[in-house]
Each structure stands twice: as C-alpha cells, then as structure tokens.
Design a protein around this motif. Structure first.
Motif, mmCIF file in Angstrom:
data_model
loop_
_atom_site.group_PDB
_atom_site.id
_atom_site.type_symbol
_atom_site.label_atom_id
_atom_site.label_comp_id
_atom_site.label_asym_id
_atom_site.label_seq_id
_atom_site.Cartn_x
_atom_site.Cartn_y
_atom_site.Cartn_z
ATOM 1 N N SER A 51 -10.324 26.230 0.444
ATOM 2 C CA SER A 51 -9.469 25.175 0.006
ATOM 3 C C SER A 51 -10.590 23.343 -0.252
ATOM 4 N N THR A 52 -10.345 22.731 -0.663
ATOM 5 C CA THR A 52 -11.079 21.770 -0.598
ATOM 6 C C THR A 52 -10.439 20.658 -0.327
ATOM 7 N N TRP A 53 -11.201 19.954 0.183
ATOM 8 C CA TRP A 53 -10.316 18.385 0.827
ATOM 9 C C TRP A 53 -11.625 16.997 0.826
ATOM 10 N N LEU A 54 -10.877 16.357 1.441
ATOM 11 C CA LEU A 54 -10.789 15.005 1.744
ATOM 12 C C LEU A 54 -10.506 13.876 2.411
ATOM 13 N N THR A 55 -11.478 13.539 3.330
ATOM 14 C CA THR A 55 -11.046 12.409 4.645
ATOM 15 C C THR A 55 -11.149 11.067 4.445
ATOM 16 N N ASP A 56 -9.616 10.873 4.888
ATOM 17 C CA ASP A 56 -10.380 8.686 4.754
ATOM 18 C C ASP A 56 -10.510 8.286 5.973
ATOM 19 N N ILE A 57 -11.743 7.171 6.258
ATOM 20 C CA ILE A 57 -12.052 7.920 7.350
ATOM 21 C C ILE A 57 -11.281 6.395 8.017
ATOM 22 N N ASP A 58 -10.802 5.951 7.318
ATOM 23 C CA ASP A 58 -10.432 4.059 7.909
ATOM 24 C C ASP A 58 -8.733 4.574 7.641
ATOM 25 N N ALA A 59 -7.863 5.066 7.359
ATOM 26 C CA ALA A 59 -7.185 5.663 6.816
ATOM 27 C C ALA A 59 -6.176 6.758 7.835
ATOM 28 N N PHE B 131 -3.596 11.017 11.894
ATOM 29 C CA PHE B 131 -4.528 13.059 12.119
ATOM 30 C C PHE B 131 -5.872 12.305 12.902
ATOM 31 N N ASP B 132 -6.205 12.806 13.796
ATOM 32 C CA ASP B 132 -6.896 12.697 14.578
ATOM 33 C C ASP B 132 -8.482 13.397 13.777
ATOM 34 N N ILE B 133 -9.288 13.109 13.289
ATOM 35 C CA ILE B 133 -10.465 13.151 12.056
ATOM 36 C C ILE B 133 -11.392 12.876 13.004
ATOM 37 N N GLU B 134 -11.306 12.342 13.900
ATOM 38 C CA GLU B 134 -13.162 12.583 15.411
ATOM 39 C C GLU B 134 -12.894 13.522 16.277
ATOM 40 N N TRP C 108 -16.730 18.932 12.499
ATOM 41 C CA TRP C 108 -17.250 18.859 10.718
ATOM 42 C C TRP C 108 -17.136 17.464 11.118
ATOM 43 N N PHE C 109 -16.560 16.773 11.598
ATOM 44 C CA PHE C 109 -17.007 15.266 12.483
ATOM 45 C C PHE C 109 -18.724 14.667 12.490
ATOM 46 N N THR D 16 -16.402 25.789 7.509
ATOM 47 C CA THR D 16 -15.933 24.657 6.843
ATOM 48 C C THR D 16 -17.702 23.951 6.341
ATOM 49 N N ILE D 17 -17.992 23.818 4.714
ATOM 50 C CA ILE D 17 -18.813 22.773 4.604
ATOM 51 C C ILE D 17 -17.993 21.482 5.078
ATOM 52 N N ALA D 18 -19.206 20.378 5.354
ATOM 53 C CA ALA D 18 -18.613 18.911 5.804
ATOM 54 C C ALA D 18 -19.656 18.126 5.072
ATOM 55 N N VAL D 19 -19.180 17.056 4.951
ATOM 56 C CA VAL D 19 -20.401 16.100 3.493
ATOM 57 C C VAL D 19 -20.052 14.799 3.696
ATOM 58 N N PRO D 20 -20.765 13.914 4.439
ATOM 59 C CA PRO D 20 -20.576 12.147 4.371
ATOM 60 C C PRO D 20 -20.316 12.095 2.618
ATOM 61 N N VAL D 21 -19.520 11.244 2.921
ATOM 62 C CA VAL D 21 -19.045 10.142 1.738
ATOM 63 C C VAL D 21 -19.325 8.383 1.831
ATOM 64 N N SER D 22 -20.456 8.394 1.009
ATOM 65 C CA SER D 22 -20.927 6.988 1.277
ATOM 66 C C SER D 22 -21.339 6.095 0.005
ATOM 67 N N LYS D 23 -20.948 4.272 0.698
ATOM 68 C CA LYS D 23 -20.941 3.675 0.204
ATOM 69 C C LYS D 23 -21.577 2.307 0.460
ATOM 70 N N ASN D 24 -22.607 1.970 0.111
ATOM 71 C CA ASN D 24 -23.341 1.347 0.343
ATOM 72 C C ASN D 24 -24.092 1.366 2.198
ATOM 73 N N GLY D 25 -24.415 2.284 1.712
ATOM 74 C CA GLY D 25 -24.947 2.975 3.247
ATOM 75 C C GLY D 25 -24.075 3.308 4.158
ATOM 76 N N LYS D 26 -22.385 2.361 4.127
ATOM 77 C CA LYS D 26 -22.055 3.144 5.298
ATOM 78 C C LYS D 26 -20.886 4.499 4.732
ATOM 79 N N ILE D 27 -20.584 4.796 5.543
ATOM 80 C CA ILE D 27 -19.905 6.573 5.691
ATOM 81 C C ILE D 27 -18.201 5.981 5.491
ATOM 82 N N VAL D 28 -17.824 6.092 4.582
ATOM 83 C CA VAL D 28 -16.474 5.967 4.638
ATOM 84 C C VAL D 28 -15.621 6.724 4.301
ATOM 85 N N GLY D 29 -15.536 8.238 4.446
ATOM 86 C CA GLY D 29 -15.056 9.384 3.468
ATOM 87 C C GLY D 29 -16.098 10.821 4.353
ATOM 88 N N ILE D 30 -14.986 11.442 4.287
ATOM 89 C CA ILE D 30 -15.989 13.677 4.176
ATOM 90 C C ILE D 30 -14.950 14.075 3.286
#
Length: 204
Positions: free
Chosen positions: A122-130, A145-148, A152-153, A178-192
């Motif tokens: 599977s492939t997946w995407l997490t929204d950290i704020d949500a 959902f307990d992401i932290e 992989w967090f 699991t291979i997890a990579v941070p999703v960043s925007k303007n230096g802030k990590i917003v998802g995985i």
C-alpha cells in the motif's frame, strides 16, 4: 687378520648407526615440512573462503540496498508531488479532508502508485494537523488516528526518510517494512508519505 675384521665390522656398525640417525632426521624434516605445508594450504583455503563469504555478504547488502533504493525514491516522489503537498498543507481538520479540491486526485495518485509493483502492499499519506491517514485502497483512518505513536513518525524528527524494522502485516500476514518520508512546505513538515513494502519477494 681377526683384529682387522673386528675393526671393519665396528666401522660398518658405526656407519649404519649414523645412516639411521640421518634417516630419522630426514624423515622428521619431511614430516615437519608436510605439516607446515598443510597449515599453509589450510590458511590459504580459509582466507579464500573468508573472501568468498565477504564478497557474498557485500553482494547481498548491495542487492538489498538496490531493492529499497527504488522505493525510497518513489516515496520521495510522493512527498514532492504538488497535489500531495497542497492537500496536507491546506487541510487542517478531519472533517475538511474530503472537501479539499486536491483530495480526489491525491487518492487516485496513491492508488496508481500502489499498482507500480507487486511488492508494494500500500501507499499512504498522513495529514499531521488533521491526524488522519489516506490509504491507496481508498480507506481513511478514523478520527483521532494516533500518528505520533507510529515508528515511522520518527522521520518528522530526522527530516529525512525512515525505514522501519520488519513487521507482520495485520491484513496479509506478510513480512513488511514501511518507508516513510516527510512532506514539507516552506521548511515546515505538514505530512508524511509512506510505502508499505513486502519482503516476501526479495531475491538475494
């Protein structure tokens, strides 16, 4: 005459004893040489086996690294996808996720990536704020959902990809990492962005 015969016999006896002693020394030298030769051959053989083992280990390591590199690269590509970044950056609530204009295309994108290889479970995407994860099979995790708590967090703290320890997938029962990579925007990590990879088909 008798005296001369006795002297001659005595000399021959001495010569025989000397020859016997020399023979014993020669045999001992041959035995010692054979022993040393045997040790030398054994050492060379062991050295050769050691080198073969080292080469086999290096080859296996290289194949494992090659196996994972392409999926790490794929996870990096996911994390850099404009739709993926926009979705997890713009959305901040669980309820607003499906209403986001980037949601349908992002889910389609995850599904297409999952079909990239039989090794990808599977492939997946997490929204950290949500606190929500979107999965390639169309599922969305429940609210809260307990992401932290996930292994992989840790990629959020390292700022780079993480490869988890192998574990058994709860659905398929296969050994997975699991291979997890941070999703960043303007230096802030917003998802995985993540990929669950089966280890069942690794051929070493």
């Amino acid at each position: 005459l008798l005296f001369l015969l006795l002297q001659l016999m005595k000399q021959k006896k001495i010569q025989m004893e000397i020859m016997v002693q020399i023979g014993r020394i020669v045999i001992l030298i041959f035995l010692l040489a054979g022993f040393i030769l045997g040790l030398t051959i054994a050492y060379v053989s062991m050295s050769g086996n050691r080198k073969e083992i080292e080469l086999s280990a290096k080859s296996a390591s290289w194949e494992i690294n090659s196996f994972f590199e392409k999926y790490i690269s794929l996870a990096d590509t996911m994390a850099l996808h404009p739709r993926v970044i926009s979705l997890v950056e713009d959305n901040t609530t669980y309820e607003g996720l499906k209403e986001n204009e980037n949601f349908p295309e992002t889910m389609e994108y995850l599904g297409n990536l999952a079909e990239h290889s039989d090794v990808i479970l599977s492939t997946w995407l997490t929204d950290i704020d949500a606190s929500v994860a979107m999965i390639s099979n169309g599922d969305i995790t429940e609210k809260g959902f307990d992401i932290e708590s996930r292994e992989w967090f840790a990629c959020v703290n390292t700022g780079t990809y993480i490869l988890t320890e192998p574990y058994l997938d709860s659905v398929t029962g296969e050994a997975v990492v699991t291979i997890a990579v941070p999703v960043s925007k303007n230096g802030k990590i917003v998802g995985i962005a993540g990929i669950d990879v089966s280890l069942e088909q690794i051929a070493i």
